[in-house]
Design a protein around this motif. Structure first.
Motif, PDB file in Angstrom:
ATOM      1  N   ASN A   1     -51.378  44.216 -13.400  1.00 44.66           N
ATOM      2  CA  ASN A   1     -52.088  44.952 -14.431  1.00 44.66           C
ATOM      3  C   ASN A   1     -53.096  43.979 -15.025  1.00 44.66           C
ATOM      4  OD1 ASN A   1     -53.006  46.287 -16.673  1.00 44.66           O
ATOM      5  ND2 ASN A   1     -51.019  47.095 -17.235  1.00 44.66           N
ATOM      6  N   TYR A   2     -54.315  44.006 -14.469  1.00 44.51           N
ATOM      7  CA  TYR A   2     -55.381  43.205 -15.053  1.00 44.51           C
ATOM      8  C   TYR A   2     -55.732  43.875 -16.371  1.00 44.51           C
ATOM      9  CZ  TYR A   2     -55.980  40.965 -10.492  1.00 44.51           C
ATOM     10  OH  TYR A   2     -55.792  40.261  -9.340  1.00 44.51           O
ATOM     11  N   HIS A   3     -55.473  43.196 -17.457  1.00 47.44           N
ATOM     12  CA  HIS A   3     -55.515  43.831 -18.762  1.00 47.44           C
ATOM     13  C   HIS A   3     -56.894  44.336 -19.186  1.00 47.44           C
ATOM     14  CE1 HIS A   3     -51.333  43.026 -19.363  1.00 47.44           C
ATOM     15  NE2 HIS A   3     -51.536  41.769 -19.002  1.00 47.44           N
ATOM     16  N   LEU A   4     -57.939  43.862 -18.574  1.00 58.11           N
ATOM     17  CA  LEU A   4     -59.270  44.340 -18.948  1.00 58.11           C
ATOM     18  C   LEU A   4     -59.855  45.349 -17.966  1.00 58.11           C
ATOM     19  CD1 LEU A   4     -60.866  41.149 -20.509  1.00 58.11           C
ATOM     20  CD2 LEU A   4     -59.869  43.132 -21.659  1.00 58.11           C
ATOM     21  N   TYR A   5     -59.211  45.595 -16.811  1.00 55.81           N
ATOM     22  CA  TYR A   5     -59.689  46.638 -15.902  1.00 55.81           C
ATOM     23  C   TYR A   5     -59.875  47.943 -16.656  1.00 55.81           C
ATOM     24  CZ  TYR A   5     -59.092  44.610 -11.157  1.00 55.81           C
ATOM     25  OH  TYR A   5     -59.207  43.903  -9.993  1.00 55.81           O
ATOM     26  N   LYS A   6     -58.915  48.250 -17.525  1.00 53.04           N
ATOM     27  CA  LYS A   6     -58.898  49.521 -18.263  1.00 53.04           C
ATOM     28  C   LYS A   6     -60.083  49.654 -19.212  1.00 53.04           C
ATOM     29  CE  LYS A   6     -56.073  47.879 -22.093  1.00 53.04           C
ATOM     30  NZ  LYS A   6     -57.120  47.979 -23.084  1.00 53.04           N
ATOM     31  N   ASP A   7     -60.700  48.550 -19.564  1.00 55.57           N
ATOM     32  CA  ASP A   7     -61.825  48.583 -20.506  1.00 55.57           C
ATOM     33  C   ASP A   7     -63.174  48.354 -19.831  1.00 55.57           C
ATOM     34  OD1 ASP A   7     -60.148  49.040 -22.747  1.00 55.57           O
ATOM     35  OD2 ASP A   7     -59.691  46.897 -22.838  1.00 55.57           O
ATOM     36  N   TYR A   8     -63.275  47.302 -19.013  1.00 55.94           N
ATOM     37  CA  TYR A   8     -64.630  47.021 -18.518  1.00 55.94           C
ATOM     38  C   TYR A   8     -65.078  47.947 -17.417  1.00 55.94           C
ATOM     39  CZ  TYR A   8     -62.570  43.475 -15.237  1.00 55.94           C
ATOM     40  OH  TYR A   8     -61.848  42.800 -14.301  1.00 55.94           O
ATOM     41  N   PHE A   9     -64.164  48.475 -16.605  1.00 54.91           N
ATOM     42  CA  PHE A   9     -64.632  49.436 -15.608  1.00 54.91           C
ATOM     43  C   PHE A   9     -65.070  50.758 -16.245  1.00 54.91           C
ATOM     44  CE2 PHE A   9     -62.498  46.617 -12.475  1.00 54.91           C
ATOM     45  CZ  PHE A   9     -63.608  46.361 -11.689  1.00 54.91           C
ATOM     46  N   PRO A  10     -64.344  51.306 -17.214  1.00 50.18           N
ATOM     47  CA  PRO A  10     -64.876  52.508 -17.878  1.00 50.18           C
ATOM     48  C   PRO A  10     -66.213  52.259 -18.585  1.00 50.18           C
ATOM     49  CG  PRO A  10     -62.526  52.400 -18.226  1.00 50.18           C
ATOM     50  CD  PRO A  10     -62.932  51.090 -17.581  1.00 50.18           C
ATOM     51  N   LEU A  11     -66.371  51.108 -19.226  1.00 47.55           N
ATOM     52  CA  LEU A  11     -67.653  50.810 -19.871  1.00 47.55           C
ATOM     53  C   LEU A  11     -68.773  50.703 -18.844  1.00 47.55           C
ATOM     54  CD1 LEU A  11     -66.527  48.251 -22.591  1.00 47.55           C
ATOM     55  CD2 LEU A  11     -67.363  50.587 -22.952  1.00 47.55           C
ATOM     56  N   LEU A  12     -68.476  50.082 -17.706  1.00 51.31           N
ATOM     57  CA  LEU A  12     -69.472  49.991 -16.646  1.00 51.31           C
ATOM     58  C   LEU A  12     -69.819  51.378 -16.103  1.00 51.31           C
ATOM     59  CD1 LEU A  12     -71.221  48.218 -14.806  1.00 51.31           C
ATOM     60  CD2 LEU A  12     -69.220  47.966 -13.297  1.00 51.31           C
ATOM     61  N   ALA A  13     -68.804  52.230 -15.941  1.00 51.10           N
ATOM     62  CA  ALA A  13     -69.057  53.593 -15.448  1.00 51.10           C
ATOM     63  C   ALA A  13     -69.887  54.392 -16.442  1.00 51.10           C
ATOM     64  CB  ALA A  13     -67.733  54.307 -15.168  1.00 51.10           C
ATOM     65  N   LEU A  14     -69.564  54.306 -17.714  1.00 51.16           N
ATOM     66  CA  LEU A  14     -70.319  55.041 -18.728  1.00 51.16           C
ATOM     67  C   LEU A  14     -71.773  54.569 -18.782  1.00 51.16           C
ATOM     68  CD1 LEU A  14     -67.600  55.199 -21.522  1.00 51.16           C
ATOM     69  CD2 LEU A  14     -68.468  57.138 -20.186  1.00 51.16           C
ATOM     70  N   SER A  15     -71.981  53.260 -18.749  1.00 51.13           N
ATOM     71  CA  SER A  15     -73.359  52.754 -18.805  1.00 51.13           C
ATOM     72  C   SER A  15     -74.116  53.093 -17.524  1.00 51.13           C
ATOM     73  CB  SER A  15     -73.382  51.247 -19.076  1.00 51.13           C
ATOM     74  OG  SER A  15     -72.855  50.524 -17.995  1.00 51.13           O
ATOM     75  N   SER A  16     -73.435  53.054 -16.381  1.00 55.72           N
ATOM     76  CA  SER A  16     -74.085  53.427 -15.116  1.00 55.72           C
ATOM     77  C   SER A  16     -74.471  54.897 -15.122  1.00 55.72           C
ATOM     78  CB  SER A  16     -73.162  53.136 -13.938  1.00 55.72           C
ATOM     79  OG  SER A  16     -72.921  51.750 -13.828  1.00 55.72           O
ATOM     80  N   PHE A  17     -73.620  55.725 -15.682  1.00 59.54           N
ATOM     81  CA  PHE A  17     -73.903  57.154 -15.795  1.00 59.54           C
ATOM     82  C   PHE A  17     -75.148  57.391 -16.647  1.00 59.54           C
ATOM     83  CE2 PHE A  17     -73.249  61.085 -18.304  1.00 59.54           C
ATOM     84  CZ  PHE A  17     -73.301  62.020 -17.278  1.00 59.54           C
ATOM     85  N   VAL A  18     -75.202  56.753 -17.815  1.00 60.57           N
ATOM     86  CA  VAL A  18     -76.354  56.922 -18.714  1.00 60.57           C
ATOM     87  C   VAL A  18     -77.632  56.449 -18.027  1.00 60.57           C
ATOM     88  CG1 VAL A  18     -77.381  56.103 -20.884  1.00 60.57           C
ATOM     89  CG2 VAL A  18     -74.988  56.838 -20.833  1.00 60.57           C
ATOM     90  N   LYS A  19     -77.585  55.299 -17.355  1.00 60.90           N
ATOM     91  CA  LYS A  19     -78.776  54.782 -16.653  1.00 60.90           C
ATOM     92  C   LYS A  19     -79.197  55.704 -15.515  1.00 60.90           C
ATOM     93  CE  LYS A  19     -78.002  49.900 -17.593  1.00 60.90           C
ATOM     94  NZ  LYS A  19     -77.631  48.609 -16.994  1.00 60.90           N
ATOM     95  N   ALA A  20     -78.232  56.176 -14.731  1.00 64.10           N
ATOM     96  CA  ALA A  20     -78.568  57.050 -13.601  1.00 64.10           C
ATOM     97  C   ALA A  20     -79.188  58.354 -14.078  1.00 64.10           C
ATOM     98  CB  ALA A  20     -77.323  57.321 -12.758  1.00 64.10           C
ATOM     99  N   ARG A  21     -78.646  58.908 -15.154  1.00 58.20           N
ATOM    100  CA  ARG A  21     -79.197  60.157 -15.690  1.00 58.20           C
ATOM    101  C   ARG A  21     -80.585  59.927 -16.241  1.00 58.20           C
ATOM    102  NH1 ARG A  21     -74.879  63.984 -16.454  1.00 58.20           N
ATOM    103  NH2 ARG A  21     -76.166  65.773 -16.284  1.00 58.20           N
ATOM    104  N   ALA A  22     -80.794  58.812 -16.930  1.00 60.40           N
ATOM    105  CA  ALA A  22     -82.106  58.512 -17.492  1.00 60.40           C
ATOM    106  C   ALA A  22     -83.132  58.294 -16.380  1.00 60.40           C
ATOM    107  CB  ALA A  22     -82.035  57.274 -18.391  1.00 60.40           C
ATOM    108  N   ASN A  23     -82.737  57.624 -15.317  1.00 62.06           N
ATOM    109  CA  ASN A  23     -83.657  57.352 -14.198  1.00 62.06           C
ATOM    110  C   ASN A  23     -84.002  58.624 -13.434  1.00 62.06           C
ATOM    111  OD1 ASN A  23     -83.807  54.655 -14.782  1.00 62.06           O
ATOM    112  ND2 ASN A  23     -82.214  54.067 -13.334  1.00 62.06           N
ATOM    113  N   SER A  24     -83.097  59.577 -13.411  1.00 61.66           N
ATOM    114  CA  SER A  24     -83.368  60.810 -12.662  1.00 61.66           C
ATOM    115  C   SER A  24     -84.133  61.836 -13.490  1.00 61.66           C
ATOM    116  CB  SER A  24     -82.080  61.418 -12.133  1.00 61.66           C
ATOM    117  OG  SER A  24     -81.288  61.899 -13.207  1.00 61.66           O
ATOM    118  N   ASN A  25     -84.202  61.621 -14.793  1.00 59.96           N
ATOM    119  CA  ASN A  25     -84.895  62.565 -15.664  1.00 59.96           C
ATOM    120  C   ASN A  25     -86.272  62.075 -16.098  1.00 59.96           C
ATOM    121  OD1 ASN A  25     -82.821  64.445 -15.617  1.00 59.96           O
ATOM    122  ND2 ASN A  25     -81.770  63.487 -17.348  1.00 59.96           N
ATOM    123  N   GLY A  26     -86.653  60.935 -15.669  1.00 64.48           N
ATOM    124  CA  GLY A  26     -87.940  60.502 -16.158  1.00 64.48           C
ATOM    125  C   GLY A  26     -88.432  59.323 -15.481  1.00 64.48           C
TER     126      GLY A  26
END
Length: 172
Positions: free
Chosen positions: A147-172
């Motif tokens: 149980n890597y104690h930060l997997y639960k935090d940094y991967f969701p943060l990376l996914a959320l930021s990647s989602f926001v960037k991908a949506r922004a790049n596809s909309n403009g």
């Protein structure tokens, strides 16, 4: 080193050759096929591989096919014993890996990605972290898991930021 560099092309060829029949890839440091598929798709994207290639599309389709009813993704350590993806309860890290893989495969707009993002937002704790009790890291398959104690935090943060960037790049 560009996308046409011999070493990059050899890596792409290796990934294509080692894709499982179901569209997934085996993973080693995280449990197991969700992790492998995430990072295979991210590697393919980083290499310049088109998101319209059959192996990329198959990887994304596989991730969408194993999404849980709660919107997240989960995989049991038993996948290593069984030699095939074995479902488990949704976890923040595994859900994030699936989202990251889908985004790398060119999918930032499907209902699967949106439900995955909703899962991460819904399960985030008030102080900003996530709870993850299950082991999602692999020490030695079939021997011990971590149980890597930060997997639960940094991967969701990376996914959320990647989602926001991908949506922004596809909309403009």
């Amino acid at each position: 080193m560009g996308a046409n560099h011999r070493t990059v092309r050899r890596g792409v060829e290796w990934l294509i050759k080692n894709q499982q029949a179901d569209g997934s890839w085996y993973g080693r440091w995280g449990v197991a096929y969700i992790y492998g598929t995430c990072f295979a798709l991210r590697g393919l994207a980083a290499s310049g591989e088109s998101d319209r290639e059959a192996h990329v599309l198959r990887g994304g389709e596989w991730l969408r096919s194993i999404q849980s009813a709660d919107g997240g993704w989960g995989e049991s350590c038993a996948s290593y014993d069984n030699g095939v993806y074995t479902p488990g309860p949704s976890t923040p890290s595994q859900s994030a890996w699936a989202i990251l893989g889908l985004i790398a495969g060119g999918d930032a707009h499907s209902s699967s990605v949106e439900h995955g993002i909703e899962y991460l937002l819904r399960t985030q704790l008030p102080e900003g972290s996530w709870r993850e009790d299950l082991a999602t890291g692999t020490g030695f398959p079939k021997v011990f898991y971590l149980n890597y104690h930060l997997y639960k935090d940094y991967f969701p943060l990376l996914a959320l930021s990647s989602f926001v960037k991908a949506r922004a790049n596809s909309n403009g």
